[in-house]
Design a protein around this motif. Structure first.
Motif, mmCIF file in Angstrom:
data_model
loop_
_atom_site.group_PDB
_atom_site.id
_atom_site.type_symbol
_atom_site.label_atom_id
_atom_site.label_comp_id
_atom_site.label_asym_id
_atom_site.label_seq_id
_atom_site.Cartn_x
_atom_site.Cartn_y
_atom_site.Cartn_z
ATOM 1 N N PHE A 12 39.456 51.995 29.515
ATOM 2 C CA PHE A 12 38.772 52.453 30.389
ATOM 3 C C PHE A 12 37.546 53.023 30.136
ATOM 4 C CE2 PHE A 12 39.557 56.326 33.360
ATOM 5 C CZ PHE A 12 38.761 56.145 34.451
ATOM 6 N N ILE A 13 37.550 53.479 29.685
ATOM 7 C CA ILE A 13 35.892 54.223 29.414
ATOM 8 C C ILE A 13 35.181 53.404 29.279
ATOM 9 C CG2 ILE A 13 34.115 56.038 27.735
ATOM 10 C CD1 ILE A 13 36.876 57.226 27.233
ATOM 11 N N GLY A 14 34.919 51.939 28.435
ATOM 12 C CA GLY A 14 33.937 50.957 28.728
ATOM 13 C C GLY A 14 34.454 50.751 29.668
ATOM 14 N N LEU A 15 34.863 49.510 29.932
ATOM 15 C CA LEU A 15 34.909 48.758 31.164
ATOM 16 C C LEU A 15 34.905 48.834 32.664
ATOM 17 C CD1 LEU A 15 34.465 45.438 31.197
ATOM 18 C CD2 LEU A 15 37.629 45.547 31.118
ATOM 19 N N THR A 16 35.672 49.702 32.601
ATOM 20 C CA THR A 16 35.916 50.335 34.143
ATOM 21 C C THR A 16 34.409 51.575 34.464
ATOM 22 O OG1 THR A 16 38.397 49.827 33.947
ATOM 23 C CG2 THR A 16 36.735 51.801 35.873
ATOM 24 N N LEU A 17 34.431 52.505 33.536
ATOM 25 C CA LEU A 17 33.498 53.179 33.426
ATOM 26 C C LEU A 17 31.905 53.285 33.561
ATOM 27 C CD1 LEU A 17 35.341 56.743 32.034
ATOM 28 C CD2 LEU A 17 35.191 56.144 34.968
ATOM 29 N N VAL A 18 32.203 52.124 32.049
ATOM 30 C CA VAL A 18 30.486 52.397 31.885
ATOM 31 C C VAL A 18 30.102 50.864 33.044
ATOM 32 C CG1 VAL A 18 28.610 51.416 30.117
ATOM 33 C CG2 VAL A 18 30.305 53.735 29.710
ATOM 34 N N VAL A 19 30.693 49.355 32.779
ATOM 35 C CA VAL A 19 30.097 48.658 32.955
ATOM 36 C C VAL A 19 30.863 48.299 34.803
ATOM 37 C CG1 VAL A 19 30.660 46.022 32.880
ATOM 38 C CG2 VAL A 19 30.456 47.488 30.739
ATOM 39 N N PHE A 20 31.738 48.798 35.123
ATOM 40 C CA PHE A 20 31.959 48.247 36.252
ATOM 41 C C PHE A 20 31.628 49.649 37.627
ATOM 42 C CE2 PHE A 20 34.438 44.654 35.145
ATOM 43 C CZ PHE A 20 34.561 43.822 36.631
ATOM 44 N N GLY A 21 31.748 50.550 36.533
ATOM 45 C CA GLY A 21 30.869 52.068 37.055
ATOM 46 C C GLY A 21 29.215 51.933 37.570
ATOM 47 N N GLY A 22 28.868 51.361 36.865
ATOM 48 C CA GLY A 22 27.707 50.826 37.293
ATOM 49 C C GLY A 22 27.414 49.551 37.482
ATOM 50 N N CYS A 23 27.980 49.198 38.166
ATOM 51 C CA CYS A 23 28.048 48.194 39.186
ATOM 52 C C CYS A 23 28.218 49.057 39.938
ATOM 53 C CB CYS A 23 29.652 46.915 38.759
ATOM 54 S SG CYS A 23 28.592 45.545 37.542
ATOM 55 N N GLY A 24 29.393 49.119 40.394
ATOM 56 C CA GLY A 24 29.960 49.895 41.370
ATOM 57 C C GLY A 24 27.836 50.815 41.986
ATOM 58 N N TRP A 25 27.480 51.746 41.086
ATOM 59 C CA TRP A 25 26.381 52.951 41.603
ATOM 60 C C TRP A 25 25.201 52.084 42.743
ATOM 61 C CZ3 TRP A 25 26.104 57.444 41.525
ATOM 62 C CH2 TRP A 25 24.552 58.549 42.169
ATOM 63 N N LEU A 26 24.983 50.782 41.403
ATOM 64 C CA LEU A 26 24.128 49.971 42.577
ATOM 65 C C LEU A 26 24.313 49.238 43.402
ATOM 66 C CD1 LEU A 26 23.028 47.929 38.701
ATOM 67 C CD2 LEU A 26 21.955 49.377 40.319
#
Length: 117
Positions: A12-26
């Motif tokens: 959850f932290i690595g994939l959802t928050l970091v990777v997809f969260g970064g994609c979500g921010w962009l």
């Protein structure tokens, strides 16, 4: 904990928050720069959530059709996209119309106060 998150805490932290969260921010920044309506935020967050669930399934052996996992991860991603969109819109409004608006915090703007003549 895994039942609540829909995956392990590390995933959850690595994939959802970091990777997809970064994609979500962009994604939020891109929607704001294109002057898209707020409703587009939730459509793109739903797509990011589907991609996240697929990678949780494909890479880490999670359950693909977990309704709670999809809703939880998509909700978290929607909040990230919405915050980014709000910050981007506030920045664009103040930069594009500096004579009309002034910044109020990170996510808002207001009409510029008129100076008495």
């Amino acid at each position: 904990m895994e039942q609540l998150l829909g995956s392990s805490p590390g995933v959850f932290i690595g994939l959802t928050l970091v990777v997809f969260g970064g994609c979500g921010w962009l994604t939020g920044q891109s929607l704001a720069s294109g002057w898209k309506p707020l409703g587009a935020v939730f459509g793109y967050a739903a797509l990011l959530g589907a991609g996240d669930r697929f990678l949780v399934f494909g890479l880490f052996g999670g359950e693909l059709l977990s309704a709670w996992g999809y809703l939880f991860h998509t909700g978290v991603l929607a909040v990230i996209v919405w915050l980014s969109y709000s910050a981007g819109m506030a920045r664009r409004m103040v930069r594009q119309y500096p004579w009309l608006y002034e910044r109020v915090g990170l996510f808002g703007w207001r009409e510029r106060r008129r100076q008495p003549a």
